[in-house]
Design an enzyme around this catalytic site. Sequence first.
Site, PDB file in Angstrom:
ATOM      1  N   GLU A 117       0.819  -1.217   0.000  1.00 55.14           N
ATOM      2  CA  GLU A 117       0.000   0.000   0.000  1.00 55.14           C
ATOM      3  C   GLU A 117       0.847   1.259   0.000  1.00 55.14           C
ATOM      4  O   GLU A 117       0.672   2.150  -0.832  1.00 55.14           O
ATOM      5  CB  GLU A 117      -0.928   0.003   1.215  1.00 55.14           C
ATOM      6  N   ASP A 157       1.374   4.192  -2.980  1.00 53.33           N
ATOM      7  CA  ASP A 157       1.078   5.614  -2.746  1.00 53.33           C
ATOM      8  C   ASP A 157       2.265   6.522  -3.063  1.00 53.33           C
ATOM      9  O   ASP A 157       2.124   7.521  -3.775  1.00 53.33           O
ATOM     10  CB  ASP A 157       0.659   5.822  -1.282  1.00 53.33           C
ATOM     11  N   SER A 199      -7.351   2.149  -3.668  1.00 57.32           N
ATOM     12  CA  SER A 199      -6.138   2.746  -3.126  1.00 57.32           C
ATOM     13  C   SER A 199      -5.172   3.152  -4.226  1.00 57.32           C
ATOM     14  O   SER A 199      -4.214   3.879  -3.985  1.00 57.32           O
ATOM     15  CB  SER A 199      -5.445   1.784  -2.164  1.00 57.32           C
ATOM     16  N   ASP A 256     -17.583  10.625 -18.859  1.00 50.58           N
ATOM     17  CA  ASP A 256     -18.768   9.946 -18.343  1.00 50.58           C
ATOM     18  C   ASP A 256     -18.737   8.469 -18.729  1.00 50.58           C
ATOM     19  O   ASP A 256     -18.889   8.121 -19.896  1.00 50.58           O
ATOM     20  CB  ASP A 256     -20.031  10.622 -18.883  1.00 50.58           C
ATOM     21  N   GLY A 261     -24.324  10.712 -16.892  1.00 47.86           N
ATOM     22  CA  GLY A 261     -24.287  11.658 -15.785  1.00 47.86           C
ATOM     23  C   GLY A 261     -23.755  11.006 -14.528  1.00 47.86           C
ATOM     24  O   GLY A 261     -23.159   9.924 -14.562  1.00 47.86           O
ATOM     25  N   ASP A 272     -23.385   8.818 -11.319  1.00 49.57           N
ATOM     26  CA  ASP A 272     -23.976   7.574 -10.851  1.00 49.57           C
ATOM     27  C   ASP A 272     -23.160   7.070  -9.673  1.00 49.57           C
ATOM     28  O   ASP A 272     -22.076   7.583  -9.389  1.00 49.57           O
ATOM     29  CB  ASP A 272     -24.046   6.532 -11.970  1.00 49.57           C
TER      30      ASP A 272
END
EC number: 3.4.14.10
Length: 540
Positions: free
Chosen positions: A276, A280, A457, A499, A518, A520
Site C-alpha cells: 500500500e 502511494d 487505493s 462519463d 451523468g 452515478d
Amino acid sequence: MRVHERRSDVPSGFKYLGKADENAILNLRIALVQSDPVELEAALHDVSDPRSKNYRKHLSKAQVEAFAIPEPASVKAVNAWLAKHNVTASTISPAGDWLSMQIPVAKANAMLSTQFCEYVHVKTNTSIIRTLSFSIPDTVKGHLAAIHPTTSFVEPRVSRAEIELLHLPRAGDGTQTSLKPSDRPKAQPTEVTAVDGSCKSEITPQCLQTIYNIPTAPATGRSNLSVATFAQEFATPSDLKAFLGQFRQDAANHASKVSIEALDGGANNSTFGTTEASLDVQYTTAVATNVPITIVTVGSDNHDGIAGFLDLVNNLLEQEQLPQVLTTSFGFTEKDIPAAIGSNLCNAYAQLGARGTTVLFASGDGGVSGIQATQDCTTFLPTFPSTCPFVTSVDSPISSPDRDNQDAAVSGYLKKLGKTNAGLFNSSGRAFPDIAAQAQGFQVVVNGQVQPVAGTSAASPTVASLVALLNDAIIKDGGAPVGFLNPFLYAQGASALNDITQGHNPGCGTDGFPATEGWDAVYSSIGVTEWVILIRMTTR
C-alpha cells in the site's frame, strides 16, 4: 444518569470473554460539544463554491478553531464532573474539543453506570475492552458529545483497499472492464493522445499521463501533497528509486522531494516495503512530478479507538501550514463507527477543508458490500470516512449522510433507479463516489520486485496527484489552492469529466448500482487539462 450510547449486540467477528479486570487502565477520549459546527459547514461551502464571492478565500487556523472551541459552560460542566471523580483530563486538540483521560475500569464503571467487558476479535485474536451502553449525568448532557472508545467495535487492523477491485472483471481475461483506458466519451474538450495498448492490462505513470492529459514537465514546486498510511505500512527509498528508474527515468531525481513523518510509533526507517505505502509514494512521486510529498506513517501506538485517524487529524489541525492535498487509502465499515465519533471526525475534515486542504479518501473495493467484496451483508454497507460530507470520495458505490452539493445530480440518478435496490441503501443520504480514476494493474515495486496492484487505493493517490498539479498551476498564476473539491466538482467540474456509462458494482447478493449517463453511484473519470481551464476561469 441518562443513557448516552447503546448498542443492541456484539457485532459479527467479536466474541464475549467476560467482565474486564477492574484494575485495567482505559485510555478514553472525551469529545465536547463544539460551539458552532453548523457555521463551520457554512463557512466551508462559502470558500469552496465557485459561485461564491469568497471562493478559495480560505480561513485561518484561528478562524476555523473558533467554530470548534466548546462553550465555556461546556468546559466548566465536564471539568466539574471529572473533578467530582478525581479525574484529570488533558486537552489533545487545538480547539480544546477533545480531551484524554486514563482511568481504571472500576472507576469508569462507576462514572458511566456501566460494566466494561473484554471481547476478542476472533480473526486476529486481539482483545479489546468495551461496553454495550453507558450513561452520563444530567449535568453534562448537552455539553459532552461522546466518550470513545466505549461502544465501538472496530476491527483492530484497518482494512486496506489494495487487493483487487473484486467487483470488476480482471483485465486481460477477455471481458471488458468499466475503467479500461479506451473507455472515453466520443467528444472531448481537448485532443487525447493515443493510449498504448499495454495500458489495457498494465498501468504505469506514462499510461496515466496519456489517459488524463497530464503534463510530463515538472511542476514548479509551489504546491504540496501528503499521504497518510496506517497499520505499519512503509515505502522504502530503494523501491522508489527502482520504480522511477524503470517507469519514469526523466523524474528519477525527484525522489528527494519525498519526506517521511512518523506518528503514534509509525515506521520511518524500515528497510522492508509494503504494498500500500509503496503504491502511494511511487505514483504520487511519478505523477505529481516535482511536487513536495510528505508520507505520514501512523503506527499502532494509539488509543483513539479508530486506528490513529483522530490522532492524525488533530496533529494536522495543530499545524500552522497544512498540506494542500491529503490522500488516504484506508478506511472502515461505516456502521462500526459510533455516530457521534463519525460526526466529530467529519467536522475535523471540514476544518481542514475550510483552511484550504483537499481531503481525498479511497472508498473501498467491495462494491456495495463496503471495504471488501467478501463481507456478508443483507443491506448495502457504506465505507468510512469516504462517506463524510466534507471529503472527496474516490471510486466506489452506495450512500450515507448529507448531500448538500449533490441534490440535482443524485435526484436524477434516483429517478433512473426507480425501485432498483429499494430498501438496501439510504436514499436520502450522502451519495458517493464523487469521482473515479484508473484502479487496475498498477505496476509497483515492492522490495525490489515489480507486482501488479489494483483497487481504490490506486485511484485516490492518482486523483491527489492531479489536484496537486492543479494547485501548482493555479498558485503559479497567483491563485489559491482548490481546497474542498466537491462544490466545484458538482457545480462546474463535472463538465470536464469522462462519463462512464457501462458497468455496475455487485455485492450483498445483488448487482449493486448501474452506471448511467451523468453522475452515478459507480464511476466518473477525470481529465486534468480541462480542470485547469475550468478552475482558472472561476477566478477571473
